[in-house]
Design a protein around this motif. Structure first.
Motif, PDB file in Angstrom:
ATOM      1  N   ILE A   1       0.860  -1.179   0.000  1.00 23.82           N
ATOM      2  CA  ILE A   1       0.000   0.000   0.000  1.00 23.82           C
ATOM      3  C   ILE A   1       0.897   1.228   0.000  1.00 23.82           C
ATOM      4  O   ILE A   1       1.683   1.437   0.929  1.00 23.82           O
ATOM      5  CB  ILE A   1      -0.946   0.008   1.217  1.00 23.82           C
ATOM      6  CG1 ILE A   1      -1.906  -1.174   1.135  1.00 23.82           C
ATOM      7  CG2 ILE A   1      -1.719   1.322   1.292  1.00 23.82           C
ATOM      8  CD1 ILE A   1      -2.813  -1.324   2.341  1.00 23.82           C
ATOM      9  N   ALA A   2       0.778   2.018  -1.061  1.00 24.71           N
ATOM     10  CA  ALA A   2       1.602   3.218  -1.189  1.00 24.71           C
ATOM     11  C   ALA A   2       0.919   4.369  -0.470  1.00 24.71           C
ATOM     12  O   ALA A   2      -0.280   4.572  -0.594  1.00 24.71           O
ATOM     13  CB  ALA A   2       1.795   3.562  -2.658  1.00 24.71           C
ATOM     14  N   SER A   3       1.670   5.126   0.287  1.00 27.04           N
ATOM     15  CA  SER A   3       1.098   6.267   0.990  1.00 27.04           C
ATOM     16  C   SER A   3       1.311   7.527   0.169  1.00 27.04           C
ATOM     17  O   SER A   3       1.998   7.523  -0.845  1.00 27.04           O
ATOM     18  CB  SER A   3       1.759   6.411   2.357  1.00 27.04           C
ATOM     19  OG  SER A   3       3.140   6.663   2.182  1.00 27.04           O
ATOM     20  N   GLY A   4       0.720   8.604   0.610  1.00 28.33           N
ATOM     21  CA  GLY A   4       0.908   9.879  -0.046  1.00 28.33           C
ATOM     22  C   GLY A   4      -0.360  10.355  -0.713  1.00 28.33           C
ATOM     23  O   GLY A   4      -1.438   9.784  -0.526  1.00 28.33           O
ATOM     24  N   PRO A   5      -0.265  11.435  -1.513  1.00 28.02           N
ATOM     25  CA  PRO A   5      -1.464  11.985  -2.141  1.00 28.02           C
ATOM     26  C   PRO A   5      -2.046  11.023  -3.176  1.00 28.02           C
ATOM     27  O   PRO A   5      -1.331  10.228  -3.756  1.00 28.02           O
ATOM     28  CB  PRO A   5      -0.955  13.265  -2.812  1.00 28.02           C
ATOM     29  CG  PRO A   5       0.500  13.043  -3.008  1.00 28.02           C
ATOM     30  CD  PRO A   5       0.943  12.170  -1.870  1.00 28.02           C
ATOM     31  N   GLY A   6      -3.353  11.099  -3.393  1.00 23.93           N
ATOM     32  CA  GLY A   6      -3.990  10.224  -4.366  1.00 23.93           C
ATOM     33  C   GLY A   6      -5.362   9.788  -3.920  1.00 23.93           C
ATOM     34  O   GLY A   6      -6.073   9.119  -4.645  1.00 23.93           O
ATOM     35  N   GLY A   7      -5.727  10.127  -2.737  1.00 21.60           N
ATOM     36  CA  GLY A   7      -7.092   9.862  -2.279  1.00 21.60           C
ATOM     37  C   GLY A   7      -7.283   8.486  -1.695  1.00 21.60           C
ATOM     38  O   GLY A   7      -6.357   7.709  -1.503  1.00 21.60           O
ATOM     39  N   GLN A   8      -8.547   8.215  -1.419  1.00 18.67           N
ATOM     40  CA  GLN A   8      -8.925   6.985  -0.739  1.00 18.67           C
ATOM     41  C   GLN A   8      -8.531   5.743  -1.531  1.00 18.67           C
ATOM     42  O   GLN A   8      -8.078   4.768  -0.959  1.00 18.67           O
ATOM     43  CB  GLN A   8     -10.446   7.000  -0.566  1.00 18.67           C
ATOM     44  CG  GLN A   8     -10.896   6.584   0.782  1.00 18.67           C
ATOM     45  CD  GLN A   8     -12.389   6.757   0.911  1.00 18.67           C
ATOM     46  OE1 GLN A   8     -13.071   7.108  -0.030  1.00 18.67           O
ATOM     47  NE2 GLN A   8     -12.898   6.505   2.099  1.00 18.67           N
TER      48      GLN A   8
END
Length: 125
Positions: free
Chosen positions: A32-39
Protein backbone atom coordinates in the motif's frame (compact mmCIF):
# COMPACT_ATOMS: atom_id res chain seq x y z
CA UNK A 1 32.01 3.84 -8.78
CA UNK A 2 33.64 0.49 -8.10
CA UNK A 3 31.30 -2.36 -8.97
CA UNK A 4 32.06 -6.03 -8.46
CA UNK A 5 32.72 -7.64 -11.89
CA UNK A 6 30.21 -10.43 -11.19
CA UNK A 7 27.54 -7.86 -10.35
CA UNK A 8 28.38 -5.88 -13.53
CA UNK A 9 28.10 -9.07 -15.62
CA UNK A 10 24.73 -9.90 -14.05
CA UNK A 11 23.51 -6.38 -14.89
CA UNK A 12 24.65 -6.76 -18.50
CA UNK A 13 22.81 -10.08 -18.82
CA UNK A 14 19.66 -8.59 -17.27
CA UNK A 15 19.70 -5.64 -19.67
CA UNK A 16 19.66 -8.02 -22.64
CA UNK A 17 16.34 -9.52 -21.45
CA UNK A 18 12.95 -8.27 -22.59
CA UNK A 19 10.48 -6.82 -20.06
CA UNK A 20 8.62 -10.06 -19.33
CA UNK A 21 11.81 -12.07 -18.80
CA UNK A 22 13.25 -9.33 -16.58
CA UNK A 23 10.08 -9.32 -14.47
CA UNK A 24 10.32 -13.12 -14.10
CA UNK A 25 13.94 -12.73 -12.92
CA UNK A 26 12.86 -10.20 -10.25
CA UNK A 27 11.08 -10.56 -6.96
CA UNK A 28 7.88 -8.52 -7.26
CA UNK A 29 6.28 -7.19 -4.08
CA UNK A 30 3.05 -5.20 -3.85
CA UNK A 31 2.31 -2.84 -0.97
CA UNK A 32 0.00 0.00 0.00
CA UNK A 33 1.60 3.22 -1.19
CA UNK A 34 1.10 6.27 0.99
CA UNK A 35 0.91 9.88 -0.05
CA UNK A 36 -1.46 11.98 -2.14
CA UNK A 37 -3.99 10.22 -4.37
CA UNK A 38 -7.09 9.86 -2.28
CA UNK A 39 -8.93 6.99 -0.74
CA UNK A 40 -8.38 4.61 -3.65
CA UNK A 41 -4.61 4.83 -3.44
CA UNK A 42 -4.49 4.55 0.33
CA UNK A 43 -6.63 1.39 0.44
CA UNK A 44 -5.25 -0.69 -2.44
CA UNK A 45 -1.86 -2.33 -2.85
CA UNK A 46 -0.82 -0.18 -5.81
CA UNK A 47 2.86 0.28 -4.86
CA UNK A 48 5.32 -2.05 -6.61
CA UNK A 49 8.81 -3.00 -5.43
CA UNK A 50 11.10 -4.89 -7.82
CA UNK A 51 14.23 -6.57 -6.47
CA UNK A 52 16.76 -8.08 -8.85
CA UNK A 53 18.53 -10.76 -6.74
CA UNK A 54 21.68 -11.26 -8.90
CA UNK A 55 22.60 -7.57 -8.62
CA UNK A 56 20.87 -6.75 -5.33
CA UNK A 57 19.19 -3.75 -6.99
CA UNK A 58 15.79 -2.73 -5.60
CA UNK A 59 13.44 -0.07 -7.03
CA UNK A 60 9.89 1.06 -6.26
CA UNK A 61 7.04 2.63 -8.17
CA UNK A 62 4.40 4.44 -6.11
CA UNK A 63 3.51 7.61 -7.99
CA UNK A 64 0.31 6.33 -9.68
CA UNK A 65 -2.92 4.82 -8.39
CA UNK A 66 -2.65 2.00 -10.92
CA UNK A 67 -0.56 -1.04 -10.02
CA UNK A 68 0.27 -1.79 -13.66
CA UNK A 69 1.47 1.79 -14.30
CA UNK A 70 3.61 1.61 -11.15
CA UNK A 71 5.05 -1.70 -12.34
CA UNK A 72 6.02 -0.10 -15.66
CA UNK A 73 7.65 2.86 -13.88
CA UNK A 74 9.55 0.53 -11.55
CA UNK A 75 10.73 -1.53 -14.53
CA UNK A 76 12.07 1.63 -16.21
CA UNK A 77 13.91 2.58 -13.02
CA UNK A 78 15.33 -0.93 -12.75
CA UNK A 79 16.70 -0.70 -16.30
CA UNK A 80 18.27 2.70 -15.48
CA UNK A 81 19.88 1.24 -12.35
CA UNK A 82 21.19 -1.78 -14.26
CA UNK A 83 22.62 0.52 -16.92
CA UNK A 84 24.38 2.54 -14.22
CA UNK A 85 25.92 -0.68 -12.84
CA UNK A 86 27.41 -1.51 -16.24
CA UNK A 87 29.31 1.79 -16.51
CA UNK A 88 33.08 1.30 -16.50
CA UNK A 89 34.98 4.51 -15.78
CA UNK A 90 37.95 5.34 -18.00
CA UNK A 91 41.34 4.77 -16.48
CA UNK A 92 43.03 8.05 -15.63
CA UNK A 93 46.68 8.63 -16.34
CA UNK A 94 48.88 11.10 -14.50
CA UNK A 95 50.32 13.78 -16.75
CA UNK A 96 53.11 16.29 -16.25
CA UNK A 97 53.20 19.80 -17.68
CA UNK A 98 55.66 20.19 -20.54
CA UNK A 99 58.91 22.10 -20.05
CA UNK A 100 57.62 24.87 -22.33
CA UNK A 101 54.40 25.34 -20.34
CA UNK A 102 56.39 25.41 -17.07
CA UNK A 103 58.73 28.06 -18.52
CA UNK A 104 55.81 30.19 -19.81
CA UNK A 105 54.03 29.98 -16.46
CA UNK A 106 57.15 31.10 -14.58
CA UNK A 107 57.76 33.96 -17.04
CA UNK A 108 54.17 35.16 -16.60
CA UNK A 109 54.52 35.00 -12.82
CA UNK A 110 57.76 36.95 -13.01
CA UNK A 111 56.18 39.70 -15.17
CA UNK A 112 53.21 39.98 -12.81
CA UNK A 113 55.56 40.23 -9.84
CA UNK A 114 57.53 43.00 -11.53
CA UNK A 115 54.29 44.92 -12.20
CA UNK A 116 53.33 44.68 -8.55
CA UNK A 117 56.80 45.77 -7.45
CA UNK A 118 56.51 48.86 -9.67
CA UNK A 119 53.21 49.82 -8.02
CA UNK A 120 54.79 50.00 -4.59
CA UNK A 121 57.71 52.16 -5.86
CA UNK A 122 55.40 54.93 -7.22
CA UNK A 123 54.69 56.38 -3.80
CA UNK A 124 58.38 56.81 -2.85
CA UNK A 125 59.24 59.86 -4.98
Amino acid sequence: MNVDPARRQAALEALSLDDDALLRACEVEYFIASGPGGQHRNTTASGVRLTHPPTGLSVTGTERRSQSQNKGAALERLREGLKALTYVPKKRHKTKPTKGSQRRRLETKKREGEKKAQRSKKGLW
